[in-house]
Motif scaffolding. Structure first.
Motif, PDB file in Angstrom:
ATOM      1  N   TRP A 134       0.825  -1.203   0.000  1.00 51.25           N
ATOM      2  CA  TRP A 134       0.000   0.000   0.000  1.00 51.25           C
ATOM      3  C   TRP A 134       0.859   1.251   0.000  1.00 51.25           C
ATOM      4  CZ3 TRP A 134      -0.530   3.623   4.119  1.00 51.25           C
ATOM      5  CH2 TRP A 134      -1.574   4.549   3.953  1.00 51.25           C
ATOM      6  N   THR A 135       0.523   2.222  -0.850  1.00 50.67           N
ATOM      7  CA  THR A 135       1.187   3.528  -0.850  1.00 50.67           C
ATOM      8  C   THR A 135       0.152   4.619  -1.127  1.00 50.67           C
ATOM      9  OG1 THR A 135       1.677   3.471  -3.229  1.00 50.67           O
ATOM     10  CG2 THR A 135       3.356   2.594  -1.739  1.00 50.67           C
ATOM     11  N   TRP A 136       0.455   5.833  -0.670  1.00 51.26           N
ATOM     12  CA  TRP A 136      -0.324   7.019  -1.018  1.00 51.26           C
ATOM     13  C   TRP A 136       0.600   8.217  -0.786  1.00 51.26           C
ATOM     14  CZ3 TRP A 136      -6.134   7.925   0.552  1.00 51.26           C
ATOM     15  CH2 TRP A 136      -6.662   8.980  -0.193  1.00 51.26           C
ATOM     16  N   PRO A 137       1.418   8.559  -1.767  1.00 50.21           N
ATOM     17  CA  PRO A 137       2.451   9.579  -1.565  1.00 50.21           C
ATOM     18  C   PRO A 137       1.902  10.912  -1.084  1.00 50.21           C
ATOM     19  CG  PRO A 137       2.815   8.398  -3.623  1.00 50.21           C
ATOM     20  CD  PRO A 137       1.473   7.968  -3.115  1.00 50.21           C
ATOM     21  N   GLU A 138       0.709  11.298  -1.540  1.00 52.96           N
ATOM     22  CA  GLU A 138       0.192  12.626  -1.224  1.00 52.96           C
ATOM     23  C   GLU A 138      -0.148  12.810   0.253  1.00 52.96           C
ATOM     24  OE1 GLU A 138      -0.097  12.010  -5.499  1.00 52.96           O
ATOM     25  OE2 GLU A 138      -0.690  10.807  -3.776  1.00 52.96           O
TER      26      GLU A 138
END
Length: 502
Positions: free
Chosen positions: A413-417
């Motif tokens: 899982w990723t969500w850079p923002e």
């Protein structure tokens, strides 16, 4: 054809076998004085003359393309003849027996022998894939073990019809249940990774002596779509399971598989494989989707899956004011008002929406440091945009999404923002039905290494639209239930906005 002679040169001696696509004859090439195999392709009964003629032309073109494949692991196609309104394929005559017959007679193969067979077949497939050809029916009956020791993949491209990318076409199934990759069962044409899956299922038979999935055709289809990849006995078990991963991107590449098979064939141990096969959930970067969901299921498969007990929960919040369909494109960023976003993210200064779109459909995200809300109005791969979906195709899309996410126990899982710039391992909670959102809905959560929920996802269908909504937070303050309820509030708010827009 006259007096048992085809094209004036091939004398048909006796049948060698028959299948769904035609009959194979032992024949004599009188011109070159050699024995050959001739496959008589049969066409469905009741075809109109023009349709029949078009089918013959397609079969000839595809046979010509197959004839350009030159590899010791691919049966050679010598000639194509059209007589009696049907195509006849003249191929090299192989002496020996199929892998399926060998296993039935002698039982499971030693791992070293099966690995050598698998490597030879995969090298043949790789050569074909390099020229844009896919087999689509790799199975034990199409792997031939010759008396001279060659491993040959037969029926290469013979059953392939141009433009025939879905499960059924003119009443025919492309492939054999239990050996058809999940993505092809879902209605997509698939790619080289689908042939790799079928080879994995074939190798399972070689080392186990039985298919990975048994039962009726419908049961084999259902097991392929719903059951985790089985682990075959012996040293090849982990590799075969990896080849049969449900998601194409989770399967190893052909070079790595060939290398691993060659090592086992040489008596060396199998190279270490990844501990688990998990699907990556991409971040909210512009132009990237939060999840690649393969959902173009055929009507036939939808019926099978419905029989398997998929649960549809009727929505309770909106009464009966459900429109027949949403046909006018809309800005998905308007489905959550700024005030609502502020309440969800607990901020007096809600972020500006970040619109985007990918192959799954238009989307919008509202990220701040440490948390974010996102939604996407989704479509299947056969539809131009979500507004062109029908309630029937949306139901199929929804059911397949529920099944898809129900198969996984972990994701990257990723969500850079919101601050998650590198991949993190997350555990999925079981899929659960949700009442009060749309006409049917389900949800699940993601848990971090401490066991706390940091993300919640809700999928719902309203008329012809399928919407996914998510809420994620990096803070330890919200409880698991707080995270779930925030995602649910976002889903209900977007649903109400859709109803008011109708």
């Amino acid at each position: 054809m006259s007096a048992g002679r085809l094209a004036g040169r091939y004398s048909l001696l006796r049948p060698l076998g028959a299948g769904g696509m035609g009959k194979v004859w032992l024949a004599r090439d009188e011109m070159l004085d050699r024995d050959v195999a001739v496959k008589e392709l049969t066409l469905p009964e009741g075809m109109a003359p023009k349709e029949r003629a078009d089918s013959v032309k397609r079969a000839v073109r595809e046979a010509q393309a197959t004839a350009r494949l030159r590899h010791p692991g691919i049966v050679a196609l010598h000639d194509v003849v059209v007589e009696n309104d049907r195509p006849w394929l003249v191929m090299e005559l192989l002496r020996g027996r199929t892998l399926g017959d060998t296993v039935r007679e002698f039982g499971p193969m030693p791992a070293e022998h099966a690995a050598r067979v698998g490597a030879d077949v995969l090298e043949a497939l790789t050569a074909a894939h390099a020229q844009g050809m896919q087999h689509r029916d790799v199975k034990p009956g199409n792997v031939f073990l010759t008396e001279s020791g060659r491993v040959v993949l037969t029926d290469f491209g013979i059953a392939r019809q141009e433009g025939q990318a879905t499960l059924t076409e003119q009443g025919l199934m492309i492939g054999s249940p239990g050996f058809i990759a999940p993505e092809r069962l879902e209605g997509r044409p698939g790619g080289p990774a689908a042939d790799l899956w079928s080879l994995g299922a074939t190798l399972y038979v070689a080392v186990a002596g039985v298919p990975a999935y048994g039962g009726s055709a419908a049961q084999r289809v259902q097991a392929t779509l719903l059951s985790p990849p089985p682990v075959a006995p012996g040293p090849l078990g982990p590799l075969i399971a990896a080849m049969m991963a449900h998601h194409p991107a989770a399967r190893p590449g052909p070079r790595a598989v060939v290398s691993a098979l060659r090592q086992v064939a040489a008596g060396r141990p199998l190279p270490e494989l990844p501990a688990d096969q998990s699907v990556t959930v991409p971040g909210k970067a512009p132009g990237r989707g939060r999840a690649v969901v393969w959902v173009a299921a055929s009507v036939a498969l939808a019926a099978v899956l419905a029989a398997g007990g998929f649960l549809a929960v009727r929505g309770l919040s909106g009464g009966d004011d459900v429109p027949a369909a949403f046909t006018a494109p809309m800005d998905v960023c308007t489905l959550l008002a700024a005030e609502e976003v502020g309440r969800l993210l607990l901020t007096a200064a809600p972020p500006e929406p970040q619109p985007g779109s990918d192959e799954v459909g238009p989307k919008c995200g509202w990220p701040v440091s440490g948390s974010g809300v996102g939604l996407q109005v989704q479509k299947d791969s056969d539809t131009v945009d979500p507004w062109s979906m029908t309630p029937a195709t949306a139901r199929t899309l929804f059911q397949n999404q529920r099944r898809y996410w129900g198969k996984y126990t972990s994701v990257d899982w990723t969500w850079p923002e919101i601050g998650v710039k590198t991949s993190r391992k997350a555990t999925l909670t079981p899929i659960r039905p949700i009442a009060g959102v749309g006409e049917e809905a389900f949800g699940f959560e993601l848990k971090g290494p401490t066991g706390r929920v940091h993300s919640a996802h809700v999928y719902y269908r309203l008329a012809n639209l399928v919407v996914s909504v998510e809420y994620s937070t990096l803070s330890d303050r919200p409880t698991d239930e707080d995270v779930r309820q925030t995602a649910l509030k976002a889903a209900r708010a977007s649903e109400q906005a859709l109803r008011h827009a109708a």
